[in-house]
Design a protein around this motif. Structure first.
Motif, PDB file in Angstrom:
ATOM      1  N   VAL A 153      11.481   4.134  -1.653  1.00 29.99           N
ATOM      2  CA  VAL A 153      12.189   5.324  -2.107  1.00 29.99           C
ATOM      3  C   VAL A 153      11.792   6.450  -1.158  1.00 29.99           C
ATOM      4  CG1 VAL A 153      12.480   7.007  -3.955  1.00 29.99           C
ATOM      5  CG2 VAL A 153      12.192   4.573  -4.513  1.00 29.99           C
ATOM      6  N   ASP A 154      12.783   7.088  -0.533  1.00 31.90           N
ATOM      7  CA  ASP A 154      12.510   8.133   0.448  1.00 31.90           C
ATOM      8  C   ASP A 154      11.572   7.639   1.545  1.00 31.90           C
ATOM      9  OD1 ASP A 154      14.101   9.962  -0.936  1.00 31.90           O
ATOM     10  OD2 ASP A 154      12.416  10.600  -2.194  1.00 31.90           O
ATOM     11  N   GLY A 155      11.783   6.381   1.968  1.00 34.85           N
ATOM     12  CA  GLY A 155      11.075   5.862   3.132  1.00 34.85           C
ATOM     13  C   GLY A 155       9.710   5.269   2.872  1.00 34.85           C
ATOM     14  N   LYS A 156       9.313   5.119   1.584  1.00 34.43           N
ATOM     15  CA  LYS A 156       8.021   4.518   1.288  1.00 34.43           C
ATOM     16  C   LYS A 156       8.117   3.615   0.060  1.00 34.43           C
ATOM     17  CE  LYS A 156       4.881   7.988   3.241  1.00 34.43           C
ATOM     18  NZ  LYS A 156       3.689   8.850   2.980  1.00 34.43           N
ATOM     19  N   PHE A 157       7.402   2.476   0.126  1.00 32.46           N
ATOM     20  CA  PHE A 157       7.330   1.611  -1.044  1.00 32.46           C
ATOM     21  C   PHE A 157       6.684   2.378  -2.192  1.00 32.46           C
ATOM     22  CE2 PHE A 157       7.898  -1.568   2.243  1.00 32.46           C
ATOM     23  CZ  PHE A 157       8.715  -2.507   1.611  1.00 32.46           C
ATOM     24  N   ARG A 158       7.114   2.041  -3.411  1.00 34.16           N
ATOM     25  CA  ARG A 158       6.652   2.764  -4.592  1.00 34.16           C
ATOM     26  C   ARG A 158       5.848   1.816  -5.488  1.00 34.16           C
ATOM     27  NH1 ARG A 158       9.995   6.939  -8.376  1.00 34.16           N
ATOM     28  NH2 ARG A 158       9.831   8.083  -6.417  1.00 34.16           N
ATOM     29  N   ILE A 159       4.756   2.334  -6.042  1.00 34.26           N
ATOM     30  CA  ILE A 159       3.869   1.556  -6.898  1.00 34.26           C
ATOM     31  C   ILE A 159       3.766   2.228  -8.267  1.00 34.26           C
ATOM     32  CG2 ILE A 159       1.482   0.805  -7.273  1.00 34.26           C
ATOM     33  CD1 ILE A 159       2.755  -0.817  -5.110  1.00 34.26           C
ATOM     34  N   ALA A 160       3.904   1.421  -9.324  1.00 30.04           N
ATOM     35  CA  ALA A 160       3.568   1.859 -10.682  1.00 30.04           C
ATOM     36  C   ALA A 160       2.301   1.128 -11.094  1.00 30.04           C
ATOM     37  CB  ALA A 160       4.696   1.559 -11.654  1.00 30.04           C
ATOM     38  N   PRO A 182      12.733   0.681   9.007  1.00 27.98           N
ATOM     39  CA  PRO A 182      14.163   0.656   8.674  1.00 27.98           C
ATOM     40  C   PRO A 182      14.576  -0.719   8.147  1.00 27.98           C
ATOM     41  CG  PRO A 182      13.825   1.756  10.775  1.00 27.98           C
ATOM     42  CD  PRO A 182      12.498   1.172  10.388  1.00 27.98           C
ATOM     43  N   GLY A 183      15.221  -0.752   7.005  1.00 28.00           N
ATOM     44  CA  GLY A 183      15.700  -2.000   6.429  1.00 28.00           C
ATOM     45  C   GLY A 183      14.655  -2.831   5.725  1.00 28.00           C
ATOM     46  N   GLU A 184      13.411  -2.367   5.636  1.00 30.75           N
ATOM     47  CA  GLU A 184      12.333  -3.163   5.049  1.00 30.75           C
ATOM     48  C   GLU A 184      12.411  -3.154   3.523  1.00 30.75           C
ATOM     49  OE1 GLU A 184       7.549  -3.706   5.931  1.00 30.75           O
ATOM     50  OE2 GLU A 184       8.426  -1.695   6.008  1.00 30.75           O
ATOM     51  N   VAL A 211       9.798  -6.539  11.763  1.00 30.65           N
ATOM     52  CA  VAL A 211       8.775  -7.570  11.560  1.00 30.65           C
ATOM     53  C   VAL A 211       8.423  -7.590  10.080  1.00 30.65           C
ATOM     54  CG1 VAL A 211       7.790  -7.404  13.877  1.00 30.65           C
ATOM     55  CG2 VAL A 211       6.887  -5.960  12.040  1.00 30.65           C
ATOM     56  N   PRO A 212       8.042  -8.751   9.548  1.00 29.88           N
ATOM     57  CA  PRO A 212       7.523  -8.757   8.180  1.00 29.88           C
ATOM     58  C   PRO A 212       6.112  -8.188   8.192  1.00 29.88           C
ATOM     59  CG  PRO A 212       7.386 -10.955   9.101  1.00 29.88           C
ATOM     60  CD  PRO A 212       8.063 -10.093  10.135  1.00 29.88           C
ATOM     61  N   ARG A 213       5.692  -7.597   7.088  1.00 27.69           N
ATOM     62  CA  ARG A 213       4.376  -6.967   7.061  1.00 27.69           C
ATOM     63  C   ARG A 213       3.667  -7.271   5.747  1.00 27.69           C
ATOM     64  NH1 ARG A 213       4.644  -0.814   8.887  1.00 27.69           N
ATOM     65  NH2 ARG A 213       6.056  -0.588   7.086  1.00 27.69           N
ATOM     66  N   VAL A 214       2.341  -7.125   5.784  1.00 25.21           N
ATOM     67  CA  VAL A 214       1.511  -7.279   4.595  1.00 25.21           C
ATOM     68  C   VAL A 214       0.730  -5.990   4.384  1.00 25.21           C
ATOM     69  CG1 VAL A 214      -0.328  -8.568   3.468  1.00 25.21           C
ATOM     70  CG2 VAL A 214       1.331  -9.772   4.906  1.00 25.21           C
ATOM     71  N   PHE A 215       0.869  -5.404   3.203  1.00 23.38           N
ATOM     72  CA  PHE A 215       0.163  -4.188   2.818  1.00 23.38           C
ATOM     73  C   PHE A 215      -1.035  -4.575   1.957  1.00 23.38           C
ATOM     74  CE2 PHE A 215       4.299  -2.853   4.001  1.00 23.38           C
ATOM     75  CZ  PHE A 215       4.313  -1.479   4.210  1.00 23.38           C
ATOM     76  N   ARG A 216      -2.147  -3.855   2.115  1.00 24.02           N
ATOM     77  CA  ARG A 216      -3.375  -4.150   1.379  1.00 24.02           C
ATOM     78  C   ARG A 216      -3.962  -2.864   0.809  1.00 24.02           C
ATOM     79  NH1 ARG A 216      -8.364  -7.526   1.910  1.00 24.02           N
ATOM     80  NH2 ARG A 216     -10.061  -6.210   1.142  1.00 24.02           N
ATOM     81  N   THR A 217      -4.437  -2.954  -0.456  1.00 27.10           N
ATOM     82  CA  THR A 217      -5.180  -1.849  -1.065  1.00 27.10           C
ATOM     83  C   THR A 217      -6.532  -2.369  -1.550  1.00 27.10           C
ATOM     84  OG1 THR A 217      -5.199  -0.121  -2.774  1.00 27.10           O
ATOM     85  CG2 THR A 217      -4.189  -2.213  -3.362  1.00 27.10           C
ATOM     86  N   ASP A 218      -7.552  -1.522  -1.469  1.00 28.25           N
ATOM     87  CA  ASP A 218      -8.869  -1.841  -1.998  1.00 28.25           C
ATOM     88  C   ASP A 218      -9.240  -0.941  -3.171  1.00 28.25           C
ATOM     89  OD1 ASP A 218      -9.666  -3.925  -0.117  1.00 28.25           O
ATOM     90  OD2 ASP A 218      -9.705  -2.331   1.387  1.00 28.25           O
ATOM     91  N   MET A 231       5.431 -13.949  11.215  1.00 30.47           N
ATOM     92  CA  MET A 231       6.491 -14.742  10.611  1.00 30.47           C
ATOM     93  C   MET A 231       7.868 -14.137  10.889  1.00 30.47           C
ATOM     94  SD  MET A 231       4.551 -15.824   7.057  1.00 30.47           S
ATOM     95  CE  MET A 231       6.063 -16.383   6.255  1.00 30.47           C
ATOM     96  N   ALA A 232       8.899 -14.860  10.488  1.00 26.34           N
ATOM     97  CA  ALA A 232      10.276 -14.429  10.741  1.00 26.34           C
ATOM     98  C   ALA A 232      10.634 -13.237   9.868  1.00 26.34           C
ATOM     99  CB  ALA A 232      11.243 -15.580  10.467  1.00 26.34           C
ATOM    100  N   SER A 233      11.532 -12.388  10.380  1.00 25.76           N
ATOM    101  CA  SER A 233      12.046 -11.275   9.597  1.00 25.76           C
ATOM    102  C   SER A 233      13.524 -11.098   9.889  1.00 25.76           C
ATOM    103  CB  SER A 233      11.290  -9.982   9.919  1.00 25.76           C
ATOM    104  OG  SER A 233      11.622  -8.960   8.997  1.00 25.76           O
ATOM    105  N   GLY A 234      14.206 -10.411   8.970  1.00 33.50           N
ATOM    106  CA  GLY A 234      15.638 -10.182   9.110  1.00 33.50           C
ATOM    107  C   GLY A 234      16.252  -9.917   7.762  1.00 33.50           C
ATOM    108  N   GLY A 235      17.557  -9.804   7.726  1.00 36.57           N
ATOM    109  CA  GLY A 235      18.238  -9.491   6.485  1.00 36.57           C
ATOM    110  C   GLY A 235      18.013 -10.503   5.388  1.00 36.57           C
ATOM    111  N   ALA A 236      17.774 -11.772   5.762  1.00 33.28           N
ATOM    112  CA  ALA A 236      17.523 -12.834   4.785  1.00 33.28           C
ATOM    113  C   ALA A 236      16.165 -13.483   5.012  1.00 33.28           C
ATOM    114  CB  ALA A 236      18.613 -13.891   4.878  1.00 33.28           C
ATOM    115  N   ALA A 237      15.312 -12.869   5.819  1.00 33.48           N
ATOM    116  CA  ALA A 237      14.066 -13.510   6.222  1.00 33.48           C
ATOM    117  C   ALA A 237      12.883 -12.577   6.056  1.00 33.48           C
ATOM    118  CB  ALA A 237      14.155 -13.981   7.677  1.00 33.48           C
ATOM    119  N   GLY A 238      11.730 -13.190   5.885  1.00 32.74           N
ATOM    120  CA  GLY A 238      10.491 -12.439   5.765  1.00 32.74           C
ATOM    121  C   GLY A 238       9.468 -13.246   5.006  1.00 32.74           C
ATOM    122  N   ILE A 239       8.482 -12.542   4.452  1.00 33.05           N
ATOM    123  CA  ILE A 239       7.467 -13.177   3.620  1.00 33.05           C
ATOM    124  C   ILE A 239       7.922 -13.063   2.165  1.00 33.05           C
ATOM    125  CG2 ILE A 239       5.057 -13.158   2.895  1.00 33.05           C
ATOM    126  CD1 ILE A 239       4.409 -11.759   5.558  1.00 33.05           C
TER     127      ILE A 239
END
Length: 359
Positions: A153-160, A182-184, A211-218, A231-239
């Motif tokens: 949302v507004d360019g950033k993933f959102r967490i509840a 863009p497009g993630e 590119v596909p990505r992995v986000f981590r929080t501690d 790994m692969a990324s695209g409109g139908a690809a990723g993790i």
């Protein structure tokens, strides 16, 4: 639009579905793995799956349906929230009585419900009010602390986040969230695009971008760091799925859901808690696109991955895989300890199965 991606995913999976017949590992050495089907009498597609142990499991899926078994799949009880036709894509259960389910969709279609009496009654714990948010998956570190992930949302993933077992949820500030590409986005395919680890650790995985990505929080989702994946990324690809054994060792599976029988850069592993990832070579990877993964409770290095074209097992922590089933599943989850440990899989046309291991 996410709704279009949902439709494409559903169509791709249905086209790729093969006959649901038991199959087992063909290797001559080591344990043989087999899915034992547990008929549910349902026609729903169950992408939401929660394993409590070998006897207790919950599934959640299309047409607002939620089922529960407490006897290893011999009987299934319809415990669906009354009057709902929502698209449930994730369920997390703490035991036979306490569970949390996630409905996905744009705007107010993204909701979270909770039960404390085995599904006899459900209370709405969260309803998304941001028109552009789309929640994909959720997970819990323990019986109190949990996170739910929305597309950017507004360019950033959102967490509840919740700190009371899912009774209440609060949308977190995005100040500690890296910007999305863009497009993630994340894939609401199996409830494992976000997974919680020990302490306050959690990871989520993406696709759709460059590119596909992995986000981590501690720290329970307040701040995040992000790592590119090979790994692969695209409109139908990723993790599509993450699975971790403790704070350091993890696997990622996915690929391209429009190419369900091809291992298109479909798996990777980490040994440093997701700070770096190593691609699994095509000849050692799962035999196609995979939407779910889970470490089994009885072995520190055994992982199972499932998808529309089959299931695979790795005995070496995800470094190499062999196919043991050629039918279709969407989700897999393992839980329990000792003789109560069990692994379950779920998918289209009401399919649910429990893993058996022989020699």
């Amino acid at each position: 639009m996410k709704t279009l991606r949902m439709a494409a995913l559903a169509a791709g999976v249905l086209l790729a579905m093969s006959q649901l017949v038991p199959a087992q590992a063909t290797g001559q050495h080591g344990p043989k793995y087999k899915w034992d089907l547990k008929p549910t009498g349902s026609a729903s597609q169950f992408r939401g799956l929660a394993a409590v142990n070998k006897d207790v499991a919950w599934v959640a899926g299309s047409a607002g349906q939620v089922l529960r078994t407490v006897d290893g799949g011999r009987h299934w009880e319809n415990v669906s929230p009354p009057g709902q036709t929502l698209l449930f894509r994730d369920v997390e259960a703490f035991d036979a009585k306490h569970a949390v389910i996630l409905a996905i969709g744009v705007g107010e279609d993204s909701r979270i419900y909770r039960t404390a009496d085995g599904g006899k009654h459900w209370s709405e714990a969260f309803r998304n009010t941001e028109p552009t948010a789309f929640y994909d998956c959720l997970d819990f570190n323990n019986s109190r602390d949990g996170l739910a992930l929305s597309d950017p949302v507004d360019g950033k993933f959102r967490i509840a986040a919740t700190a009371d077992g899912g009774k209440s949820w609060k949308v977190q500030s995005t100040k500690g969230m890296p910007a999305a590409l863009p497009g993630e986005f994340a894939f609401a395919a199996s409830g494992t695009c976000l997974v919680a680890g020990p302490g306050r650790t959690a990871w989520f995985a993406t696709g759709g971008g460059a590119v596909p990505r992995v986000f981590r929080t501690d720290n329970g989702g307040r701040t995040w760091k992000v790592t590119d994946s090979p790994m692969a990324s695209g409109g139908a690809a990723g993790i599509f799925s993450l699975a971790f054994r403790g704070p350091l060792f993890g696997v990622a599976v996915g690929g391209d859901f429009e190419k369900p029988t091809e291992a298109v850069k479909a798996a990777s592993i980490t040994t440093d808690g997701g700070r770096s990832w190593k691609l699994v070579a095509a000849d050692k990877a799962p035999k196609g696109y995979r939407s779910g993964s889970a470490f089994v409770p009885w072995s520190p290095t055994t992982v199972v991955a499932i998808g529309p074209s089959g299931s695979d097992v790795s005995l070496d922590g995800g470094r190499s895989w062999s196919q043991f089933y050629d039918g279709s599943f969407d989700s897999v989850e393992c839980a329990g300890h000792g003789f109560k440990a069990g692994c379950w899989a779920s998918g289209a046309k009401g399919a649910v199965a429990r893993l058996s291991v022989g020699h």
